[in-house]
Design an enzyme around this catalytic site. Structure first.
Site, PDB file in Angstrom:
ATOM      1  N   LYS A  36     -34.075  11.601  13.875  1.00 49.57           N
ATOM      2  CA  LYS A  36     -34.446  12.426  12.714  1.00 49.57           C
ATOM      3  C   LYS A  36     -33.945  11.693  11.476  1.00 49.57           C
ATOM      4  O   LYS A  36     -33.256  10.675  11.603  1.00 49.57           O
ATOM      5  CB  LYS A  36     -33.801  13.808  12.808  1.00 49.57           C
ATOM      6  CG  LYS A  36     -32.289  13.798  13.150  1.00 49.57           C
ATOM      7  CD  LYS A  36     -31.719  15.193  13.307  1.00 49.57           C
ATOM      8  CE  LYS A  36     -31.933  15.814  14.657  1.00 49.57           C
ATOM      9  NZ  LYS A  36     -32.904  16.877  14.679  1.00 49.57           N
ATOM     10  N   ARG A  37     -34.278  12.192  10.281  1.00 49.98           N
ATOM     11  CA  ARG A  37     -33.722  11.580   9.075  1.00 49.98           C
ATOM     12  C   ARG A  37     -32.203  11.513   9.177  1.00 49.98           C
ATOM     13  O   ARG A  37     -31.569  12.383   9.780  1.00 49.98           O
ATOM     14  CB  ARG A  37     -34.126  12.388   7.833  1.00 49.98           C
ATOM     15  CG  ARG A  37     -35.582  12.274   7.454  1.00 49.98           C
ATOM     16  CD  ARG A  37     -35.960  10.822   7.194  1.00 49.98           C
ATOM     17  NE  ARG A  37     -35.310  10.315   6.007  1.00 49.98           N
ATOM     18  CZ  ARG A  37     -35.820  10.374   4.780  1.00 49.98           C
ATOM     19  NH1 ARG A  37     -37.016  10.901   4.591  1.00 49.98           N
ATOM     20  NH2 ARG A  37     -35.172   9.894   3.745  1.00 49.98           N
ATOM     21  N   LYS A  68     -27.151  16.746   9.005  1.00 46.69           N
ATOM     22  CA  LYS A  68     -27.668  16.662  10.381  1.00 46.69           C
ATOM     23  C   LYS A  68     -26.600  16.148  11.347  1.00 46.69           C
ATOM     24  O   LYS A  68     -26.755  16.192  12.552  1.00 46.69           O
ATOM     25  CB  LYS A  68     -28.920  15.784  10.431  1.00 46.69           C
ATOM     26  CG  LYS A  68     -30.096  16.396   9.640  1.00 46.69           C
ATOM     27  CD  LYS A  68     -31.327  15.538   9.730  1.00 46.69           C
ATOM     28  CE  LYS A  68     -32.467  15.994   8.826  1.00 46.69           C
ATOM     29  NZ  LYS A  68     -33.274  17.090   9.390  1.00 46.69           N
ATOM     30  N   LYS A 109     -40.294  19.882  20.010  1.00 47.04           N
ATOM     31  CA  LYS A 109     -40.999  18.814  20.733  1.00 47.04           C
ATOM     32  C   LYS A 109     -40.229  18.412  21.983  1.00 47.04           C
ATOM     33  O   LYS A 109     -40.801  18.227  23.065  1.00 47.04           O
ATOM     34  CB  LYS A 109     -41.194  17.591  19.821  1.00 47.04           C
ATOM     35  CG  LYS A 109     -42.107  17.869  18.635  1.00 47.04           C
ATOM     36  CD  LYS A 109     -42.040  16.789  17.553  1.00 47.04           C
ATOM     37  CE  LYS A 109     -42.633  17.327  16.252  1.00 47.04           C
ATOM     38  NZ  LYS A 109     -42.186  16.571  15.062  1.00 47.04           N
ATOM     39  N   HIS A 167     -38.677  25.362   2.357  1.00 47.72           N
ATOM     40  CA  HIS A 167     -38.222  24.574   3.514  1.00 47.72           C
ATOM     41  C   HIS A 167     -36.751  24.207   3.472  1.00 47.72           C
ATOM     42  O   HIS A 167     -36.290  23.460   4.332  1.00 47.72           O
ATOM     43  CB  HIS A 167     -39.010  23.272   3.634  1.00 47.72           C
ATOM     44  CG  HIS A 167     -40.447  23.463   3.940  1.00 47.72           C
ATOM     45  ND1 HIS A 167     -40.950  23.438   5.220  1.00 47.72           N
ATOM     46  CD2 HIS A 167     -41.500  23.696   3.134  1.00 47.72           C
ATOM     47  CE1 HIS A 167     -42.256  23.635   5.185  1.00 47.72           C
ATOM     48  NE2 HIS A 167     -42.615  23.796   3.924  1.00 47.72           N
ATOM     49  N   THR A 209     -38.066  20.770  13.803  1.00 39.98           N
ATOM     50  CA  THR A 209     -39.285  20.843  14.605  1.00 39.98           C
ATOM     51  C   THR A 209     -39.204  19.881  15.784  1.00 39.98           C
ATOM     52  O   THR A 209     -39.857  20.097  16.809  1.00 39.98           O
ATOM     53  CB  THR A 209     -40.537  20.532  13.757  1.00 39.98           C
ATOM     54  OG1 THR A 209     -40.243  19.435  12.895  1.00 39.98           O
ATOM     55  CG2 THR A 209     -40.957  21.732  12.939  1.00 39.98           C
TER      56      THR A 209
HETATM   57  C1  26Q Z   1     -38.358  16.428  -3.804  1.00 39.19           C
HETATM   58  C2  26Q Z   1     -38.257  15.991  -5.118  1.00 39.19           C
HETATM   59  C3  26Q Z   1     -38.284  14.634  -5.413  1.00 39.19           C
HETATM   60  C4  26Q Z   1     -38.443  13.722  -4.385  1.00 39.19           C
HETATM   61  C5  26Q Z   1     -38.551  14.160  -3.074  1.00 39.19           C
HETATM   62  C6  26Q Z   1     -38.489  15.522  -2.776  1.00 39.19           C
HETATM   63  C7  26Q Z   1     -38.571  15.994  -1.376  1.00 39.19           C
HETATM   64  C8  26Q Z   1     -39.365  15.343  -0.458  1.00 39.19           C
HETATM   65  C9  26Q Z   1     -39.405  15.769   0.863  1.00 39.19           C
HETATM   66  C10 26Q Z   1     -37.847  17.078  -0.969  1.00 39.19           C
HETATM   67  C11 26Q Z   1     -37.898  17.507   0.345  1.00 39.19           C
HETATM   68  C12 26Q Z   1     -38.675  16.856   1.278  1.00 39.19           C
HETATM   69  C13 26Q Z   1     -38.744  17.238   2.678  1.00 39.19           C
HETATM   70  C14 26Q Z   1     -38.082  18.238   3.219  1.00 39.19           C
HETATM   71  C15 26Q Z   1     -38.170  18.543   4.651  1.00 39.19           C
HETATM   72  O1  26Q Z   1     -38.750  17.787   5.409  1.00 39.19           O
HETATM   73  N1  26Q Z   1     -37.604  19.671   5.077  1.00 39.19           N
HETATM   74  C16 26Q Z   1     -37.675  20.039   6.476  1.00 39.19           C
HETATM   75  O2  26Q Z   1     -38.834  20.834   6.654  1.00 39.19           O
HETATM   76  C17 26Q Z   1     -39.057  21.083   8.031  1.00 39.19           C
HETATM   77  C18 26Q Z   1     -40.373  21.825   8.160  1.00 39.19           C
HETATM   78  O3  26Q Z   1     -40.236  23.125   7.699  1.00 39.19           O
HETATM   79  C19 26Q Z   1     -37.895  21.867   8.623  1.00 39.19           C
HETATM   80  O4  26Q Z   1     -38.102  22.008   9.996  1.00 39.19           O
HETATM   81  C20 26Q Z   1     -36.579  21.146   8.377  1.00 39.19           C
HETATM   82  O5  26Q Z   1     -35.494  21.944   8.810  1.00 39.19           O
HETATM   83  C21 26Q Z   1     -36.440  20.813   6.908  1.00 39.19           C
HETATM   84  O6  26Q Z   1     -35.271  20.024   6.691  1.00 39.19           O
END
Ligand code: 26Q
Length: 811
Positions: free
Chosen positions: A544-545, A550, A656, A356, A652
């Protein structure tokens, strides 16, 4: 599908209410009414759930398990009612008791067990799997505290714990009899028995994994799949009270706390990896429990373990559940007594992996020393996987040591989870075309050349049931009146709306529906923020975050520029706009928190300046979450998708917004490219650098943000406005943003894209002046949004990766 008439429903509800609360409905409060309703609906679902499970056991069809650290479900009541086909009956029945269903729905706590895109994608996938009759289930962690609640105090983000279980959760069922033991620490005893090595894990700390199951109801198809979330408990719940006198009582409590800590809280970072041991414990905890329970169930129903890969598919959502690979190997080797080669064949055929992100700082790498101590047997297996894999590399790439060390799983004292995930699975996919291309050509180039057939693209999607039919009833009613109902089951049928988008009458209807949604949101904003906004203004939304890539900063700088213009030319003819922001910053991400402060300070300044007040307003809505997204998105005119090209894997929310009839302003990043390809250049506003340009700068250097600042007066001015007291009397307040842009050379090319963003925004302004043309564009966007339903995505996963049987019953 459930057939229920109003009177039957009313009786059932009344009964349920009385049994649950021991009083009459009129005497109770809304929380009690919600609980009774939830409980009644759950009873209906349980029938379907049991039948589905029975059916799966008899048919023996392939079962898919979606392993994810995050499932961002939001609220369930409305979706369940819709999918059961009893929304209307329920609404009318409750009305007879003077109960407003909407009010009860709002009492449900969001199930916020995810950070953002990745977690919400997992939730959309569950909905699509159930609705497409695919035997697909979720496996994750039941965090006691979900993603933190965001408060804004003096313009700053303050984090408050999300105690989402406080009032209970009607949807889950605790299943203690399905518990598993997960083993941490200890040592591995290696013995030789009849010429074979055996591995025994001793002196480990056992943790009890207790599953909580939630039914995932398909759309009017009598299917309920399962989301299984694991909770950590001590193996024995009883305290040894005699230990009190021995001074060990506190130790016992400490031990209990340390075990329960595993499923206590969701890590609030996305896109940034930190090697925390608790995070590693979380990962192994749910992956081990999940894998053990899958195999146990498979065995119980007579499955032949050598054919496991024909009957089971395990998908890992990013690298977070990668330990599923060595865990499955462990079970096959140590518990099933299968040879390495056979176990490896089964494991790699069973597991598939989605990437991702391409942000280097997000790649998971665990320190070997920490890993070995916590998971000694799993480490041995990873070492063996790496050894065999490196032997293959040595024979293929003679003397290319650099390449081999880049590709290794174990290197520099670390375990590289992405490499392990690619080596140990049969499929690796990116989440949008550009993202997959970058994975192949750049980030994972070496691995791609080694395993070209593993790599494939699966562009993300969103469930149109929640994000259109349920959350935008006005629009979906208009669609049904215009093109019929077929799009509900076949979302690409939305394309029939295209020809109607050219009709004046339909354009006016679209405008009417949007206006109602905007009025509702304006109301909400007034109640939450005390800010009066004009529903006739353009609602320009970036939710978004909060993250540098971003580029909320780009949006801010351009608002600051517009504000300068308006003050200098009070008669400037622009369409009135309301800029709406929402999003959470990771608690330890200073820059992102600073961006929130900036947005709030711009809001304070602009909203309190009567000279521009009828033209622009700025709002930051606190505590962005699924249920808030469901209110904001249907009311949006302009969707901001302005990430630095190459950095947003897919996005995503862009889908929407499109589906809800917003016009997108976007860089050619992630899935924006595919949205552009669908609607054509006339129906989206594109700006900014191309992927090539960005990659060129990143590889060869040559970008200098100060040059742009010196050459472009408007850029110069807004950058200085950050530190000259315009937005805060403390001139150092936005120093980190300023330094990011100037001192640290603007890593995300905000200044580089500024000029072209301003032009794109001016284009939007001109477009909106012709409201019929505008609504035509919105209509075309809606018509083309069907391919972004997660139903399409899931069908591609099912046929292209999982090999699940697709039965289009009811379709
Ligand atoms: C990893 C290690 C330690 C702590 C937290 C994490 C962690 C947690 C969540 C790393 C990444 C995430 C989330 C990532 C994320 O949401 N990525 C998004 O995924 C979407 C679905 O595929 C994409 O549409 C977005 O572009 C992407 O940023």
């Amino acid at each position: 599908m459930l057939t229920l008439d109003k009177e039957t429903f009313k009786k059932a509800y009344e009964n349920k209410y009385k049994n649950l609360h021991g009083e009459e409905i009129e005497e109770g409060n809304n929380q009690q009414k919600y609980e009774a309703l939830g409980s009644l609906i759950r009873d209906y679902v349980i029938r379907i759930w049991m039948n589905t499970n029975k059916k799966y056991n008899i048919s023996g069809e392939k079962q898919v398990y979606y392993f994810s650290m995050e499932f961002l479900l939001g609220r369930l009541l409305g979706d369940v009612l819709m999918n059961l086909g009893i929304m209307q009956v329920c609404k009318e029945a409750l009305l007879d008791f003077n109960i407003d269903l909407r009010e009860l729905e709002e009492l449900e706590q969001d199930q916020g067990l995810g950070n953002g895109g990745l977690g919400r994608l997992a939730a959309c996938f569950l909905d699509s799997m159930a609705s497409l009759n695919i035997a697909g289930h979720g496996c994750g962690i039941r965090y006691k505290y979900g993603f933190f609640e965001q408060k804004i105090i003096n313009g700053k983000q303050v984090e408050v714990s999300d105690n989402w279980l406080r009032e209970g959760n009607v949807w889950e069922r605790r299943k203690p009899d399905k518990s598993e033991i997960v083993k941490f620490g200890g040592e591995v005893k290696v013995q030789e028995l009849n010429g074979n090595l055996t591995f025994t894990h001793v002196n480990f700390e056992p943790v009890l994994a207790v599953p909580y199951d939630t039914p995932i109801v398909g759309y009017e198809n009598d299917v309920a799949n399962t989301l299984r979330l694991w909770s950590a408990e001590t193996v024995s719940n009883e305290f040894d009270y005699s230990s009190f006198s021995r001074g060990e009582f506190l130790k016992a409590i400490e031990y209990k706390n340390s075990v329960e800590a595993i499923s206590q809280v969701l890590y609030p970072e996305d896109s940034f990896y930190e090697g925390k041991i608790l995070r590693l414990k979380q990962q192994y905890f749910f992956v081990s429990a999940g894998m053990q329970s899958i195999i146990r169930h498979f065995r119980k129903h007579g499955g032949n373990i050598l054919l496991l890969d024909e009957k089971i598919a395990v998908h890992i959502n990013d690298t977070h559940p990668t330990l599923a690979i060595p865990e499955l190997m462990r079970i096959l080797l140590d518990e099933e007594g299968i040879s390495w080669d056979e176990a490896w064949r089964i494991t790699t055929n069973t597991i598939s992996y989605t990437n991702h992100t391409i942000l280097a700082e997000a790649l998971e790498k665990w320190p070997i020393e920490m890993f070995k101590q916590l998971l000694p047997r799993i480490y041995m297996i990873v070492e063996e996987i790496n050894k065999r894999y490196c032997e293959e590399l040595w024979s293929k790439y003679i003397d290319q040591w650099d390449k081999i060390s880049r590709m290794a799983i174990l290197a520099d004292g670390q375990i590289r989870m992405a490499n392990l995930a690619v080596v140990g699975s049969h499929s690796v996919n990116g989440v949008a075309k550009l993202h997959t291309d970058i994975l192949k050509k750049e980030e994972m180039r070496d691995l791609y050349y080694l395993y070209p057939n593993k790599f494939n693209n699966k562009t993300n999607g969103i469930t149109h049931r929640r994000w259109l039919i349920k959350s935008n009833t006005g629009l979906s009613n208009l669609l049904m009146e215009t093109i019929g109902e077929s799009f509900i089951k076949h979302p690409t049928d939305l394309i029939y709306f295209e020809k109607h988008a050219h009709e004046k009458g339909v354009q006016e209807e679209l405008n009417r529906v949007k206006k109602i949604n905007k009025e509702k949101l304006a109301d909400r904003i007034y109640k939450k923020n005390g800010i009066v906004i004009d529903p006739a203004s353009i609602f320009d939304v970036q939710v978004k975050r909060i993250h540098a890539y971003k580029r909320q900063t780009l949006n801010c700088l351009r608002i600051m520029d517009l504000y300068n213009h308006l003050r200098e030319n009070p008669n400037l003819e622009i369409e009135p706009r309301t800029f709406i922001f929402a999003g959470k910053a990771a608690p330890g991400y200073y820059l992102a928190k600073n961006i929130i402060e900036l947005i709030n300070c711009i809001a304070d300044t602009v909203n309190n300046d009567p000279s521009v007040n009828d033209k622009i307003k700025v709002v930051f809505m606190n505590n962005y979450k699924v249920s808030l997204a469901e209110e904001i998105i249907p009311a949006t005119d302009v969707s901001e998708q302005i990430s630095t090209t190459t950095k947003e894997a897919s996005g995503t929310s862009n889908m929407k917004f499109m589906m809800n009839g917003a016009v997108t302003i976007a860089t050619l990043d992630g899935a924006n490219i595919e949205i552009r390809d669908e609607v054509g250049n006339d129906n989206i506003v594109i700006f900014g650098m191309t992927a090539r340009e960005v990659l060129n700068y990143l590889q060869n250097g040559g970008y200098c943000s100060i040059d742009i600042c010196n050459e472009n007066k408007r850029v110069n001015r807004v950058v200085n406005d950050l530190i000259n007291g315009t937005y805060h009397k403390d001139r150092d307040r936005f120093k980190s943003i300023y330094e990011n842009l100037i001192t640290y050379n603007d890593e995300f090319f905000v200044l580089k894209d500024f000029e072209s963003y301003v032009k794109a925004q001016n284009k939007i302004d001109n477009m909106y002046k012709n409201i019929h043309k505008w609504q035509e564009i919105c209509g075309i966007n809606i018509a083309h949004s069907g391919v972004f339903s997660s139903d399409r995505t899931i069908q591609q996963y099912a046929t292209g990766i999982w090999g699940s049987e697709l039965i289009y019953k009811n379709l």
